[in-house]
Design a protein around this motif. Structure first.
Motif, mmCIF file in Angstrom:
data_model
loop_
_atom_site.group_PDB
_atom_site.id
_atom_site.type_symbol
_atom_site.label_atom_id
_atom_site.label_comp_id
_atom_site.label_asym_id
_atom_site.label_seq_id
_atom_site.Cartn_x
_atom_site.Cartn_y
_atom_site.Cartn_z
ATOM 1 N N LEU A 24 7.057 -13.630 7.134
ATOM 2 C CA LEU A 24 6.236 -12.679 6.374
ATOM 3 C C LEU A 24 4.911 -13.294 5.946
ATOM 4 O O LEU A 24 3.869 -12.649 6.000
ATOM 5 N N LYS A 25 4.944 -14.544 5.517
ATOM 6 C CA LYS A 25 3.736 -15.223 5.037
ATOM 7 C C LYS A 25 3.163 -16.202 6.053
ATOM 8 O O LYS A 25 2.173 -16.861 5.783
ATOM 9 N N ASN A 26 3.838 -16.319 7.232
ATOM 10 C CA ASN A 26 3.415 -17.237 8.276
ATOM 11 C C ASN A 26 3.239 -18.660 7.731
ATOM 12 O O ASN A 26 2.180 -19.277 7.861
ATOM 13 N N CYS A 27 4.302 -19.154 7.089
ATOM 14 C CA CYS A 27 4.250 -20.494 6.519
ATOM 15 C C CYS A 27 5.623 -21.145 6.614
ATOM 16 O O CYS A 27 6.601 -20.528 7.039
ATOM 17 N N TYR A 28 5.663 -22.399 6.228
ATOM 18 C CA TYR A 28 6.909 -23.158 6.172
ATOM 19 C C TYR A 28 7.142 -23.574 4.728
ATOM 20 O O TYR A 28 6.197 -23.790 3.966
ATOM 21 N N TRP A 29 8.408 -23.681 4.390
ATOM 22 C CA TRP A 29 8.800 -24.184 3.081
ATOM 23 C C TRP A 29 9.561 -25.479 3.290
ATOM 24 O O TRP A 29 10.534 -25.522 4.035
ATOM 25 N N LEU A 30 9.099 -26.531 2.635
ATOM 26 C CA LEU A 30 9.762 -27.816 2.675
ATOM 27 C C LEU A 30 10.519 -27.986 1.369
ATOM 28 O O LEU A 30 9.932 -27.907 0.289
ATOM 29 N N GLU A 31 11.814 -28.184 1.487
ATOM 30 C CA GLU A 31 12.640 -28.499 0.326
ATOM 31 C C GLU A 31 12.997 -29.965 0.444
ATOM 32 O O GLU A 31 13.661 -30.390 1.397
ATOM 33 N N PHE A 32 12.504 -30.778 -0.489
ATOM 34 C CA PHE A 32 12.756 -32.208 -0.430
ATOM 35 C C PHE A 32 12.780 -32.774 -1.842
ATOM 36 O O PHE A 32 11.923 -32.434 -2.658
ATOM 37 N N GLU A 50 0.658 -37.281 8.900
ATOM 38 C CA GLU A 50 0.435 -38.250 7.824
ATOM 39 C C GLU A 50 1.684 -39.080 7.551
ATOM 40 O O GLU A 50 1.621 -40.302 7.410
ATOM 41 N N VAL A 51 2.821 -38.404 7.477
ATOM 42 C CA VAL A 51 4.088 -39.091 7.224
ATOM 43 C C VAL A 51 4.427 -40.012 8.387
ATOM 44 O O VAL A 51 4.870 -41.152 8.190
ATOM 45 N N ASP A 52 4.215 -39.551 9.602
ATOM 46 C CA ASP A 52 4.503 -40.367 10.787
ATOM 47 C C ASP A 52 3.630 -41.621 10.865
ATOM 48 O O ASP A 52 4.024 -42.613 11.470
ATOM 49 N N SER A 53 2.452 -41.573 10.266
ATOM 50 C CA SER A 53 1.536 -42.714 10.340
ATOM 51 C C SER A 53 1.888 -43.834 9.360
ATOM 52 O O SER A 53 1.297 -44.915 9.418
ATOM 53 N N ILE A 54 2.843 -43.612 8.485
ATOM 54 C CA ILE A 54 3.238 -44.641 7.517
ATOM 55 C C ILE A 54 3.992 -45.742 8.246
ATOM 56 O O ILE A 54 4.951 -45.482 8.968
ATOM 57 N N LEU A 89 11.797 -42.530 5.388
ATOM 58 C CA LEU A 89 12.608 -42.367 6.594
ATOM 59 C C LEU A 89 13.336 -41.029 6.585
ATOM 60 O O LEU A 89 13.426 -40.356 7.612
ATOM 61 N N GLN A 90 13.837 -40.624 5.431
ATOM 62 C CA GLN A 90 14.520 -39.333 5.310
ATOM 63 C C GLN A 90 13.551 -38.186 5.577
ATOM 64 O O GLN A 90 13.880 -37.225 6.282
ATOM 65 N N LEU A 91 12.343 -38.277 5.027
ATOM 66 C CA LEU A 91 11.333 -37.240 5.221
ATOM 67 C C LEU A 91 10.859 -37.205 6.676
ATOM 68 O O LEU A 91 10.685 -36.123 7.248
ATOM 69 N N LYS A 92 10.668 -38.378 7.287
ATOM 70 C CA LYS A 92 10.280 -38.433 8.703
ATOM 71 C C LYS A 92 11.316 -37.744 9.575
ATOM 72 O O LYS A 92 10.976 -36.972 10.475
ATOM 73 N N ASP A 93 12.581 -38.026 9.315
ATOM 74 C CA ASP A 93 13.666 -37.412 10.084
ATOM 75 C C ASP A 93 13.653 -35.899 9.918
ATOM 76 O O ASP A 93 13.744 -35.156 10.896
ATOM 77 N N LEU A 94 13.513 -35.451 8.710
ATOM 78 C CA LEU A 94 13.503 -34.008 8.425
ATOM 79 C C LEU A 94 12.335 -33.308 9.112
ATOM 80 O O LEU A 94 12.512 -32.286 9.781
ATOM 81 N N LEU A 95 11.141 -33.856 8.983
ATOM 82 C CA LEU A 95 9.954 -33.232 9.575
ATOM 83 C C LEU A 95 9.979 -33.275 11.106
ATOM 84 O O LEU A 95 9.589 -32.304 11.757
ATOM 85 N N SER A 96 10.456 -34.375 11.666
ATOM 86 C CA SER A 96 10.524 -34.484 13.133
ATOM 87 C C SER A 96 11.510 -33.480 13.710
ATOM 88 O O SER A 96 11.222 -32.822 14.715
ATOM 89 N N ALA A 97 12.661 -33.358 13.084
ATOM 90 C CA ALA A 97 13.658 -32.405 13.576
ATOM 91 C C ALA A 97 13.174 -30.971 13.409
ATOM 92 O O ALA A 97 13.388 -30.132 14.284
ATOM 93 N N ALA A 98 12.506 -30.684 12.297
ATOM 94 C CA ALA A 98 11.967 -29.336 12.084
ATOM 95 C C ALA A 98 10.892 -29.023 13.120
ATOM 96 O O ALA A 98 10.847 -27.912 13.666
#
Length: 121
Positions: A24-32, A50-54, A89-98
């Motif tokens: 509906l809003k053409n967006c993503y919601w990150l719950e972390f 940005e997260v991947d570049s860490i 590492l947890q955030l990288k995994d979540l974003l990569s899989a998404a």
């Protein structure tokens, strides 16, 4: 706010968070880390980059006091993340899989909408 309604489609979930898509809003919601963050498509991709570049290895090898924490602010967001190496590492995994699920959904939709030519020679 979309997350109060049934308009969110879960893209990927781990024990540490989830990424949802709101058509509906053409967006993503990150719950972390118990928080919710709204990101439009380009912001999501920029934030993932940005997260991947860490550099986790340099964080762990560096013995200075400030090296074990990274402060990240998602593009155009009012909040920031203060993350240690494990959380990164947890955030990288979540974003990569998404991101993979987004690409997979796109390929599936393309295949479903494909109709071969009916003329056979």
């Amino acid at each position: 706010m979309c997350r109060n309604f049934n308009c969110l489609d879960e893209l990927y979930r781990t024990e540490f968070g989830a990424v949802y898509q709101c058509n509906l809003k053409n967006c993503y919601w990150l719950e972390f880390a118990g928080e919710w963050y709204s990101l439009n498509v380009s912001d999501f991709l920029f934030f993932k980059k940005e997260v991947d570049s860490i550099d986790i290895v340099s964080m762990l090898v560096d013995s200075s006091r400030h090296s074990d924490v990274v402060v990240l602010q998602s593009y155009r967001a009012r909040r920031c993340f203060v993350l240690n190496a494990v959380e990164i590492l947890q955030l990288k995994d979540l974003l990569s899989a998404a991101r993979f699920m987004i690409e997979l959904n796109s390929v599936i939709q393309e295949c479903l909408s494909y109709s071969p030519s009916t003329s056979v020679k």
